[in-house]
Every structure is written in C-alpha cells, then in structure tokens.
Motif scaffolding. Structure first.
Motif, PDB file in Angstrom:
ATOM      1  N   TRP A  14      24.013 -30.596 -91.642  1.00  0.00           N
ATOM      2  CA  TRP A  14      24.463 -29.218 -91.784  1.00  0.00           C
ATOM      3  C   TRP A  14      25.829 -29.034 -91.123  1.00  0.00           C
ATOM      4  CZ3 TRP A  14      21.491 -24.568 -89.238  1.00  0.00           C
ATOM      5  CH2 TRP A  14      22.016 -23.362 -89.688  1.00  0.00           C
ATOM      6  N   ALA A  15      26.026 -29.625 -89.949  1.00  0.00           N
ATOM      7  CA  ALA A  15      27.297 -29.497 -89.235  1.00  0.00           C
ATOM      8  C   ALA A  15      28.458 -30.092 -90.040  1.00  0.00           C
ATOM      9  CB  ALA A  15      27.198 -30.169 -87.867  1.00  0.00           C
ATOM     10  N   ASN A  16      28.182 -31.104 -90.853  1.00  0.00           N
ATOM     11  CA  ASN A  16      29.231 -31.717 -91.676  1.00  0.00           C
ATOM     12  C   ASN A  16      29.772 -30.757 -92.731  1.00  0.00           C
ATOM     13  OD1 ASN A  16      29.301 -34.202 -90.395  1.00  0.00           O
ATOM     14  ND2 ASN A  16      27.714 -35.056 -91.702  1.00  0.00           N
ATOM     15  N   LEU A  17      29.067 -29.671 -92.998  1.00  0.00           N
ATOM     16  CA  LEU A  17      29.505 -28.688 -93.989  1.00  0.00           C
ATOM     17  C   LEU A  17      30.225 -27.502 -93.358  1.00  0.00           C
ATOM     18  CD1 LEU A  17      26.367 -28.593 -96.321  1.00  0.00           C
ATOM     19  CD2 LEU A  17      28.420 -30.001 -96.516  1.00  0.00           C
ATOM     20  N   LYS A  18      30.484 -27.582 -92.064  1.00  0.00           N
ATOM     21  CA  LYS A  18      31.133 -26.485 -91.359  1.00  0.00           C
ATOM     22  C   LYS A  18      32.427 -26.096 -92.060  1.00  0.00           C
ATOM     23  CE  LYS A  18      32.539 -24.925 -86.831  1.00  0.00           C
ATOM     24  NZ  LYS A  18      32.596 -25.223 -85.417  1.00  0.00           N
ATOM     25  N   GLY A  19      32.583 -24.805 -92.290  1.00  0.00           N
ATOM     26  CA  GLY A  19      33.778 -24.298 -92.949  1.00  0.00           C
ATOM     27  C   GLY A  19      33.601 -24.068 -94.448  1.00  0.00           C
ATOM     28  N   MET A  20      32.559 -24.651 -95.038  1.00  0.00           N
ATOM     29  CA  MET A  20      32.297 -24.438 -96.460  1.00  0.00           C
ATOM     30  C   MET A  20      31.734 -23.023 -96.632  1.00  0.00           C
ATOM     31  SD  MET A  20      29.676 -26.441 -99.048  1.00  0.00           S
ATOM     32  CE  MET A  20      30.565 -27.983 -99.008  1.00  0.00           C
ATOM     33  N   LYS A  59      21.102 -33.845 -97.764  1.00  0.00           N
ATOM     34  CA  LYS A  59      22.208 -33.120 -98.389  1.00  0.00           C
ATOM     35  C   LYS A  59      21.724 -31.778 -98.919  1.00  0.00           C
ATOM     36  CE  LYS A  59      25.699 -33.521-101.992  1.00  0.00           C
ATOM     37  NZ  LYS A  59      26.242 -34.349-103.059  1.00  0.00           N
ATOM     38  N   MET A  60      20.567 -31.775 -99.567  1.00  0.00           N
ATOM     39  CA  MET A  60      20.007 -30.538-100.103  1.00  0.00           C
ATOM     40  C   MET A  60      19.668 -29.558 -98.970  1.00  0.00           C
ATOM     41  SD  MET A  60      19.934 -30.752-103.391  1.00  0.00           S
ATOM     42  CE  MET A  60      18.795 -29.464-103.822  1.00  0.00           C
ATOM     43  N   TYR A  61      19.088 -30.076 -97.899  1.00  0.00           N
ATOM     44  CA  TYR A  61      18.761 -29.240 -96.742  1.00  0.00           C
ATOM     45  C   TYR A  61      20.026 -28.594 -96.191  1.00  0.00           C
ATOM     46  CZ  TYR A  61      17.701 -27.927 -91.962  1.00  0.00           C
ATOM     47  OH  TYR A  61      17.588 -27.219 -90.791  1.00  0.00           O
ATOM     48  N   ALA A  62      21.061 -29.410 -96.000  1.00  0.00           N
ATOM     49  CA  ALA A  62      22.305 -28.909 -95.421  1.00  0.00           C
ATOM     50  C   ALA A  62      22.948 -27.863 -96.330  1.00  0.00           C
ATOM     51  CB  ALA A  62      23.265 -30.066 -95.168  1.00  0.00           C
ATOM     52  N   LEU A  63      22.980 -28.118 -97.629  1.00  0.00           N
ATOM     53  CA  LEU A  63      23.555 -27.144 -98.563  1.00  0.00           C
ATOM     54  C   LEU A  63      22.758 -25.844 -98.554  1.00  0.00           C
ATOM     55  CD1 LEU A  63      24.433 -29.486-101.557  1.00  0.00           C
ATOM     56  CD2 LEU A  63      26.066 -28.221-100.125  1.00  0.00           C
ATOM     57  N   PHE A  64      21.428 -25.952 -98.511  1.00  0.00           N
ATOM     58  CA  PHE A  64      20.590 -24.762 -98.468  1.00  0.00           C
ATOM     59  C   PHE A  64      20.878 -23.932 -97.217  1.00  0.00           C
ATOM     60  CE2 PHE A  64      16.787 -22.568 -97.016  1.00  0.00           C
ATOM     61  CZ  PHE A  64      16.500 -21.775 -98.116  1.00  0.00           C
ATOM     62  N   ARG A  65      20.912 -24.597 -96.064  1.00  0.00           N
ATOM     63  CA  ARG A  65      21.157 -23.871 -94.808  1.00  0.00           C
ATOM     64  C   ARG A  65      22.549 -23.261 -94.775  1.00  0.00           C
ATOM     65  NH1 ARG A  65      17.750 -24.352 -90.326  1.00  0.00           N
ATOM     66  NH2 ARG A  65      19.068 -22.632 -89.660  1.00  0.00           N
ATOM     67  N   GLN A  66      23.548 -23.999 -95.289  1.00  0.00           N
ATOM     68  CA  GLN A  66      24.912 -23.480 -95.318  1.00  0.00           C
ATOM     69  C   GLN A  66      24.973 -22.255 -96.231  1.00  0.00           C
ATOM     70  OE1 GLN A  66      27.246 -24.646 -93.328  1.00  0.00           O
ATOM     71  NE2 GLN A  66      28.978 -23.461 -94.048  1.00  0.00           N
ATOM     72  N   ALA A  67      24.299 -22.325 -97.381  1.00  0.00           N
ATOM     73  CA  ALA A  67      24.295 -21.199 -98.315  1.00  0.00           C
ATOM     74  C   ALA A  67      23.555 -19.998 -97.725  1.00  0.00           C
ATOM     75  CB  ALA A  67      23.652 -21.616 -99.632  1.00  0.00           C
TER      76      ALA A  67
END
Length: 69
Positions: A42-48, A10-18
């Motif tokens: 990371w793909a689950n955060l698409k659109g954020m 989750k932290m990795y995905a949030l970091f990459r999305q940010a």
C-alpha cells in the motif's frame, strides 16, 4: 485461475488506496510479516489518486476475468 500472492497484494493495495488514500499509521512489526507485506504494498502507491487506484483495481479485476473466461 487463482491469483498469485503478488497479485493479491497488488489488489489489496489498490483497494486500500482507492478507499482510504495514502497509507497511514505505523508499519507492523517483525512478528507480523503479512501485515508488513500489506503495508509495504500500500505504501508503494503513496501519491496515487484514489480515482486512479480505483480504475487500476477495476482494470485488474477485468484482466482476471478475461484470463478465467
């Protein structure tokens, strides 16, 4: 306290999305399971928005610090 693998993803995905915005590129193949998990998280955060992802990342870090302290 050590974060679980799910929390780390989750932290990795949030970091990459940010940092980079929505996921791009091909999903890693079957021989790279770690890469696939990271890509999928990371793909689950698409659109954020990047700002929202950054705030959620900071909130998560604060939460870990409170649990540890």
């Amino acid at each position: 306290m050590k974060p679980s693998n799910e929390e780390k993803l989750k932290m990795y995905a949030l970091f990459r999305q940010a940092k980079d915005g929505d996921v791009s590129g091909k999903r890693p193949g079957m021989l790279d399971p770690v890469g696939r998990f990271k890509y999928d998280a990371w793909a689950n955060l698409k659109g954020m928005s990047q700002e929202e992802a950054m705030q959620k990342y900071v909130d998560q870090v604060d939460s870990f610090e409170q649990q540890a302290g």
